[in-house]
Design a protein around this motif. Structure first.
Motif, PDB file in Angstrom:
ATOM      1  N   GLY A 247      41.925  28.146 -27.227  1.00  0.00           N
ATOM      2  CA  GLY A 247      41.019  28.412 -28.680  1.00  0.00           C
ATOM      3  C   GLY A 247      39.423  28.148 -28.053  1.00  0.00           C
ATOM      4  O   GLY A 247      39.092  28.576 -27.191  1.00  0.00           O
ATOM      5  N   LEU A 248      39.032  28.378 -29.071  1.00  0.00           N
ATOM      6  CA  LEU A 248      37.266  28.900 -29.260  1.00  0.00           C
ATOM      7  C   LEU A 248      36.417  28.025 -30.102  1.00  0.00           C
ATOM      8  O   LEU A 248      37.087  27.748 -31.433  1.00  0.00           O
ATOM      9  CB  LEU A 248      37.289  30.708 -29.903  1.00  0.00           C
ATOM     10  CG  LEU A 248      36.234  30.884 -29.572  1.00  0.00           C
ATOM     11  CD1 LEU A 248      35.112  31.301 -28.806  1.00  0.00           C
ATOM     12  CD2 LEU A 248      36.093  32.305 -30.411  1.00  0.00           C
ATOM     13  N   SER A 249      34.950  28.143 -29.829  1.00  0.00           N
ATOM     14  CA  SER A 249      34.191  26.704 -30.484  1.00  0.00           C
ATOM     15  C   SER A 249      32.655  27.541 -30.755  1.00  0.00           C
ATOM     16  O   SER A 249      32.652  28.200 -29.582  1.00  0.00           O
ATOM     17  CB  SER A 249      34.768  25.617 -29.608  1.00  0.00           C
ATOM     18  OG  SER A 249      33.277  24.728 -30.720  1.00  0.00           O
ATOM     19  N   VAL A 250      31.956  28.137 -32.037  1.00  0.00           N
ATOM     20  CA  VAL A 250      30.986  28.479 -31.950  1.00  0.00           C
ATOM     21  C   VAL A 250      30.005  27.150 -32.775  1.00  0.00           C
ATOM     22  O   VAL A 250      30.461  26.638 -34.357  1.00  0.00           O
ATOM     23  CB  VAL A 250      31.051  29.957 -32.878  1.00  0.00           C
ATOM     24  CG1 VAL A 250      29.861  30.067 -33.096  1.00  0.00           C
ATOM     25  CG2 VAL A 250      32.180  30.276 -32.132  1.00  0.00           C
TER      26      VAL A 250
ATOM     27  N   ARG B 130      25.706  27.827 -29.513  1.00  0.00           N
ATOM     28  CA  ARG B 130      27.086  27.599 -28.394  1.00  0.00           C
ATOM     29  C   ARG B 130      28.333  27.775 -28.525  1.00  0.00           C
ATOM     30  O   ARG B 130      28.469  27.739 -29.978  1.00  0.00           O
ATOM     31  CB  ARG B 130      27.189  25.914 -28.261  1.00  0.00           C
ATOM     32  CG  ARG B 130      26.309  25.345 -27.738  1.00  0.00           C
ATOM     33  CD  ARG B 130      26.226  23.698 -27.193  1.00  0.00           C
ATOM     34  NE  ARG B 130      24.681  23.557 -26.348  1.00  0.00           N
ATOM     35  CZ  ARG B 130      25.317  22.650 -25.488  1.00  0.00           C
ATOM     36  NH1 ARG B 130      26.371  22.299 -24.993  1.00  0.00           N
ATOM     37  NH2 ARG B 130      23.875  21.840 -24.833  1.00  0.00           N
ATOM     38  N   ILE B 131      29.145  29.230 -27.362  1.00  0.00           N
ATOM     39  CA  ILE B 131      29.798  29.618 -27.611  1.00  0.00           C
ATOM     40  C   ILE B 131      30.611  28.682 -26.434  1.00  0.00           C
ATOM     41  O   ILE B 131      30.646  29.574 -25.368  1.00  0.00           O
ATOM     42  CB  ILE B 131      30.049  31.125 -28.032  1.00  0.00           C
ATOM     43  CG1 ILE B 131      28.956  31.787 -29.123  1.00  0.00           C
ATOM     44  CG2 ILE B 131      31.163  31.966 -27.998  1.00  0.00           C
ATOM     45  CD1 ILE B 131      28.721  33.152 -29.211  1.00  0.00           C
ATOM     46  N   THR B 132      32.327  28.696 -27.371  1.00  0.00           N
ATOM     47  CA  THR B 132      32.631  27.549 -25.446  1.00  0.00           C
ATOM     48  C   THR B 132      34.385  28.196 -26.446  1.00  0.00           C
ATOM     49  O   THR B 132      34.618  28.196 -27.153  1.00  0.00           O
ATOM     50  CB  THR B 132      32.551  26.784 -26.161  1.00  0.00           C
ATOM     51  OG1 THR B 132      31.653  25.698 -25.801  1.00  0.00           O
ATOM     52  CG2 THR B 132      33.329  25.834 -25.152  1.00  0.00           C
ATOM     53  N   GLY B 133      34.870  28.532 -25.102  1.00  0.00           N
ATOM     54  CA  GLY B 133      36.727  28.432 -24.840  1.00  0.00           C
ATOM     55  C   GLY B 133      36.877  27.687 -24.685  1.00  0.00           C
ATOM     56  O   GLY B 133      36.534  27.161 -23.887  1.00  0.00           O
TER      57      GLY B 133
ATOM     58  N   GLY C 235      42.348  20.004 -20.688  1.00  0.00           N
ATOM     59  CA  GLY C 235      42.273  20.943 -20.648  1.00  0.00           C
ATOM     60  C   GLY C 235      40.764  21.002 -20.224  1.00  0.00           C
ATOM     61  O   GLY C 235      40.268  20.220 -19.249  1.00  0.00           O
ATOM     62  N   LEU C 236      40.491  23.046 -19.525  1.00  0.00           N
ATOM     63  CA  LEU C 236      38.968  23.109 -19.349  1.00  0.00           C
ATOM     64  C   LEU C 236      38.702  23.662 -21.148  1.00  0.00           C
ATOM     65  O   LEU C 236      38.503  24.922 -21.600  1.00  0.00           O
ATOM     66  CB  LEU C 236      39.204  24.444 -18.308  1.00  0.00           C
ATOM     67  CG  LEU C 236      39.536  23.638 -17.032  1.00  0.00           C
ATOM     68  CD1 LEU C 236      40.477  24.420 -16.542  1.00  0.00           C
ATOM     69  CD2 LEU C 236      38.959  22.324 -16.700  1.00  0.00           C
ATOM     70  N   THR C 237      36.933  23.366 -20.456  1.00  0.00           N
ATOM     71  CA  THR C 237      36.304  24.529 -21.560  1.00  0.00           C
ATOM     72  C   THR C 237      35.280  25.276 -20.519  1.00  0.00           C
ATOM     73  O   THR C 237      35.038  24.934 -19.642  1.00  0.00           O
ATOM     74  CB  THR C 237      35.347  23.339 -22.192  1.00  0.00           C
ATOM     75  OG1 THR C 237      35.309  22.340 -21.762  1.00  0.00           O
ATOM     76  CG2 THR C 237      35.909  22.394 -22.692  1.00  0.00           C
ATOM     77  N   PHE C 238      34.362  26.418 -21.048  1.00  0.00           N
ATOM     78  CA  PHE C 238      33.841  27.608 -20.568  1.00  0.00           C
ATOM     79  C   PHE C 238      33.029  28.037 -21.638  1.00  0.00           C
ATOM     80  O   PHE C 238      34.223  28.853 -22.250  1.00  0.00           O
ATOM     81  CB  PHE C 238      34.695  28.242 -19.639  1.00  0.00           C
ATOM     82  CG  PHE C 238      35.799  28.559 -20.053  1.00  0.00           C
ATOM     83  CD1 PHE C 238      35.837  29.721 -20.628  1.00  0.00           C
ATOM     84  CD2 PHE C 238      37.199  27.896 -20.932  1.00  0.00           C
ATOM     85  CE1 PHE C 238      37.260  30.772 -21.310  1.00  0.00           C
ATOM     86  CE2 PHE C 238      38.354  28.628 -20.471  1.00  0.00           C
ATOM     87  CZ  PHE C 238      38.311  29.592 -21.442  1.00  0.00           C
TER      88      PHE C 238
END
Length: 270
Positions: free
Chosen positions: A58-61, A90-93, A105-108
């Motif tokens: 997934g991707l978060s902005v 912030r841009i997070t995978g 899960g992991l976020t980066f």
């Protein structure tokens, strides 16, 4: 609500209110005269989206807009500054493929340096923009407990925010945030309408700022907060609100702290 539940797109709005009025030194209140800063009040707002391409990735902005009131003392005269602007994006995978139920899960990702850090009247540590690009690394785990019935759920979440550069002689301190929460099965009032109470404990550890433009002696802290909240679900719409209050805090030098703070999240799942 902000932890992934399945594939699809989620739009969200978040608002946090923080009114820093009490001067603190170490683990106790200190005289206001010991701190040139007298009042910091901030309304943090952001809009964003998170898209889960599948059950693994997934991707978060997150696009923030912050409004800040700042009162300090200069040459024995109060100086007041009010300002609002777009903050650091912030841009997070996200990787959630450790199990079929997406419970871990992991976020980066990265916090960008797009926010303005040169607004007159603000110190570097009170600017809305930090001027730094930060590495964001985190992880979460969700679980069930409560005997054979398993009527309770819980989660643990941790996030590291590590600045990668110094700009204008200032480097914000590295920060580690962690949260642990628990909640019972939702109370159902009608088809698609549910209410869930939540109890949380939130901990933060932040290193002092660095660089020639930093005030290392009055930055850096550790704290533990209690954060009870409620989440209302109406089909695809979710509204979450909580109140956060310090259980324990230890600040370096003299810093303004808030006796309480509040957060609101509204999200729509498509």
């Amino acid at each position: 609500d902000m932890l992934p539940q399945g594939s699809g797109t989620q739009f969200f709005y978040q608002a946090s209110y923080l009114d820093q009025t009490d001067n603190w030194s170490g683990t106790s209140r200190a005289p206001a005269a010991d701190n040139e800063d007298q009042h910091i009040r901030t309304l943090y707002q952001s809009v964003g989206l998170r898209h889960m391409f599948n059950r693994d990735w997934g991707l978060s902005v997150d696009l923030p807009y912050d409004e800040r009131h700042f009162t300090t003392v200069e040459d024995d005269v109060p100086a007041v500054t009010n300002h609002g602007q777009i903050g650091d994006i912030r841009i997070t995978g996200m990787y959630t493929g450790f199990s079929g139920d997406m419970s871990s899960g992991l976020t980066f990702g990265l916090k960008l340096a797009n926010g303005d850090w040169k607004v007159p009247g603000f110190d570097r540590d009170t600017q809305i923009g930090t001027g730094s690009t930060d590495l964001l690394l985190g992880g979460y785990h969700q679980f069930r407990f409560g005997g054979l019935d398993g009527k309770w759920s819980g989660f643990a979440h941790v996030l590291l925010d590590a600045p990668l550069n110094t700009q204008g002689g200032y480097r914000p301190g590295t920060e580690l945030d962690a949260a642990f929460g628990a909640y019972p099965d939702s109370w159902r009032f009608a088809p698609g309408v549910e209410l869930t109470p939540l109890v949380q404990v939130v901990g933060s550890l932040r290193r002092p700022d660095g660089g020639a433009a930093a005030n290392a002696g009055d930055t850096g802290y550790s704290r533990l907060l209690a954060a009870p909240g409620l989440e209302l679900r109406v089909k695809r719409l979710r509204v979450f609100a909580d109140i956060e209050a310090p259980l324990w805090q230890n600040v370096r030098g003299n810093q303004l702290v808030a006796p309480w703070q509040a957060k609101l999240t509204v999200s729509l799942h498509l």
